[in-house]
Design an enzyme around this catalytic site. Structure first.
Site, mmCIF file in Angstrom:
data_model
loop_
_atom_site.group_PDB
_atom_site.id
_atom_site.type_symbol
_atom_site.label_atom_id
_atom_site.label_comp_id
_atom_site.label_asym_id
_atom_site.label_seq_id
_atom_site.Cartn_x
_atom_site.Cartn_y
_atom_site.Cartn_z
ATOM 1 N N GLY A 138 -15.507 -4.347 -12.625
ATOM 2 C CA GLY A 138 -15.152 -4.793 -11.275
ATOM 3 C C GLY A 138 -15.384 -3.697 -10.258
ATOM 4 N N GLY A 186 -3.187 7.489 -14.179
ATOM 5 C CA GLY A 186 -3.971 6.972 -13.057
ATOM 6 C C GLY A 186 -3.466 7.346 -11.673
ATOM 7 C CB SER A 202 -0.918 0.011 1.227
ATOM 8 O OG SER A 202 -1.580 1.252 1.305
ATOM 9 C CB THR A 247 -6.875 -1.515 0.557
ATOM 10 O OG1 THR A 247 -6.689 -1.849 -0.818
ATOM 11 C CG2 THR A 247 -5.793 -2.176 1.385
ATOM 12 C CE1 TYR A 299 0.153 3.036 -8.418
ATOM 13 C CE2 TYR A 299 -2.233 3.112 -8.584
ATOM 14 C CZ TYR A 299 -1.087 2.768 -7.894
ATOM 15 O OH TYR A 299 -1.203 2.142 -6.682
ATOM 16 C CB ILE A 301 -7.867 3.636 -12.966
ATOM 17 C CG1 ILE A 301 -8.191 2.159 -13.077
ATOM 18 C CG2 ILE A 301 -9.057 4.474 -13.345
ATOM 19 C CD1 ILE A 301 -9.156 1.739 -11.960
ATOM 20 C CG ASN A 316 -12.126 4.553 -0.105
ATOM 21 O OD1 ASN A 316 -12.966 5.203 0.507
ATOM 22 N ND2 ASN A 316 -11.309 5.102 -0.985
ATOM 23 C CE LYS A 326 -11.076 -0.198 -1.809
ATOM 24 N NZ LYS A 326 -11.078 0.460 -3.127
ATOM 25 C CG ASP A 350 -11.958 4.349 -4.406
ATOM 26 O OD1 ASP A 350 -10.872 4.848 -4.083
ATOM 27 O OD2 ASP A 350 -12.294 3.189 -4.104
HETATM 28 P P1 ATR Z 1 -10.932 -4.075 -9.321
HETATM 29 O O1 ATR Z 1 -11.530 -3.978 -7.949
HETATM 30 O O2 ATR Z 1 -9.509 -3.611 -9.375
HETATM 31 O O3 ATR Z 1 -11.779 -3.458 -10.369
HETATM 32 P P2 ATR Z 1 -11.904 -6.704 -10.060
HETATM 33 O O4 ATR Z 1 -13.183 -6.424 -9.358
HETATM 34 O O5 ATR Z 1 -11.278 -8.051 -9.900
HETATM 35 O O6 ATR Z 1 -10.783 -5.655 -9.603
HETATM 36 O O7 ATR Z 1 -12.092 -6.367 -11.624
HETATM 37 C C1 ATR Z 1 -11.087 -6.563 -12.562
HETATM 38 C C2 ATR Z 1 -11.575 -6.108 -13.923
HETATM 39 O O8 ATR Z 1 -10.537 -6.362 -14.880
HETATM 40 C C3 ATR Z 1 -12.808 -6.854 -14.410
HETATM 41 O O9 ATR Z 1 -13.559 -5.992 -15.251
HETATM 42 C C4 ATR Z 1 -12.181 -7.985 -15.207
HETATM 43 O O10 ATR Z 1 -13.021 -8.561 -16.189
HETATM 44 P P3 ATR Z 1 -13.985 -9.809 -15.805
HETATM 45 O O11 ATR Z 1 -15.164 -9.236 -15.100
HETATM 46 O O12 ATR Z 1 -14.324 -10.407 -17.109
HETATM 47 O O13 ATR Z 1 -13.157 -10.724 -14.920
HETATM 48 C C5 ATR Z 1 -11.020 -7.269 -15.877
HETATM 49 N N1 ATR Z 1 -9.967 -8.208 -16.265
HETATM 50 C C6 ATR Z 1 -9.021 -8.744 -15.463
HETATM 51 N N2 ATR Z 1 -8.206 -9.567 -16.156
HETATM 52 C C7 ATR Z 1 -8.673 -9.580 -17.448
HETATM 53 C C8 ATR Z 1 -8.269 -10.205 -18.659
HETATM 54 N N3 ATR Z 1 -7.215 -11.030 -18.709
HETATM 55 N N4 ATR Z 1 -8.972 -9.941 -19.783
HETATM 56 C C9 ATR Z 1 -10.047 -9.101 -19.755
HETATM 57 N N5 ATR Z 1 -10.467 -8.461 -18.653
HETATM 58 C C10 ATR Z 1 -9.796 -8.691 -17.508
#
Ligand code: ATR
Length: 271
Positions: A129, A238, A13, A60, A217, A215, A85, A64, A101
């Site tokens: 996500g 980001g 973090s 985090t 970075y 986002i 958060n 969350k 956020d």
């Molecule tokens: P965060 O809280 O950081 O948003 P998350 O909730 O795990 O983390 O979401 C990750 C995002 O990245 C999701 O939109 C995920 O797509 P899926 O819903 O299909 O899983 C996307 N993502 C992660 N790895 C991916 C990959 N290899 N190809 C396409 N999308 C990906």
């Protein structure tokens, strides 16, 4: 006064660096530390923080959502986003959950592209996500006329789109059409991050007037931002979202609204 950030793991973090910088800048004799809390200890360890006199903490991964049932109040925006958060511990020991956020996202764009008008054209959001929820909430509140959400897993895009106004879910394959007429493109997925697969999108149909934001970075200049810059788009990195989301939390605990200056930016980027 004591504050910190809870997570599991927590060593990565950057929040201690950010809040530590401001505490020093304002000459406050408070502390902000990284606090490792395993999921199974969440309730007991939070009670321990309250007893120890903490004024609050950031939250985090992976807490969350899990923290929400343990709080006495949750602000409306955090409730809508579905994640907390920032927690403020009131003098009477009650806990208030917030989410900063969405604020961080909007402030970063306002700083990086002050002329951008959220109301003027549709926004395209990649991902569905946790990060996407805060971004979509912020865009809906900022008055985006339409928010087009594309995600690898379409059903998650549909779920997110149904939770906020002016949203539509689009197929990842339909991105070229979704970019037509858009005023903003935001990547909220982890694609393009160091150690993750690349984000492969074509910007050919995105109007050159569109603002492009990632986002991710690390790296700061992602491939998405590089190719957008080459086409002539205004881009916003980001790192600012991370820095700006910390400001209202610092204000809530310590009573001073800090700003994001170049020295802080450089310090966090070098870490
Ligand atoms: P965060 O809280 O950081 O948003 P998350 O909730 O795990 O983390 O979401 C990750 C995002 O990245 C999701 O939109 C995920 O797509 P899926 O819903 O299909 O899983 C996307 N993502 C992660 N790895 C991916 C990959 N290899 N190809 C396409 N999308 C990906």
């Amino acid at each position: 006064m004591k504050a910190g950030v809870i997570g599991w793991p927590i060593s990565h973090s950057k929040s201690p660096l950010i809040h530590g910088y401001w505490l020093e800048k304002f000459g406050l004799s408070a502390t902000y530390e990284a606090i490792a809390i395993a999921p199974e200890n969440l309730k007991a360890d939070i009670e321990r923080l309250v007893k120890a006199g903490y004024c609050g903490f950031n939250v985090t991964v992976p807490h969350k959502q899990a923290i929400m049932p343990l709080l006495d109040y949750i602000r409306a925006d955090a409730e809508r986003i579905g994640a907390v958060n920032t927690v403020v511990i009131n003098p009477d020991g009650t806990l208030e959950g917030r989410n900063t956020d969405a604020f961080g996202f909007i402030e970063n764009l306002r700083e990086g592209a002050p002329k951008h008008d959220f109301k003027k054209a549709p926004a395209v959001v990649l991902g569905a996500g946790g990060a996407a929820r805060a971004v979509v909430y912020a865009l809906a509140e900022a008055g985006a006329p339409q928010i087009r959400i594309a995600n690898r897993t379409l059903v998650r895009a549909r779920e997110l789109a149904s939770a906020f106004k002016n949203c539509v879910a689009v197929d990842w394959e339909a991105l070229p059409e979704a970019m037509e007429g858009a005023g903003l493109l935001v990547n909220t997925t982890s694609l393009g991050m160091k150690g993750q697969p690349p984000l492969e999108v074509t910007l050919n149909t995105l109007p050159l007037s569109a603002l492009v934001h990632d986002i991710v970075y690390a790296p700061l200049q992602t491939e998405l931002l590089q190719s957008a810059k080459q086409r002539g788009h205004t881009t916003v990195t980001g790192i600012g979202m991370l820095l700006h989301q910390a400001r209202p939390a610092f204000h809530a605990w310590f009573g001073v609204m800090p700003d994001v200056d170049e020295a802080l930016r450089a310090k966090v980027l070098a870490a």
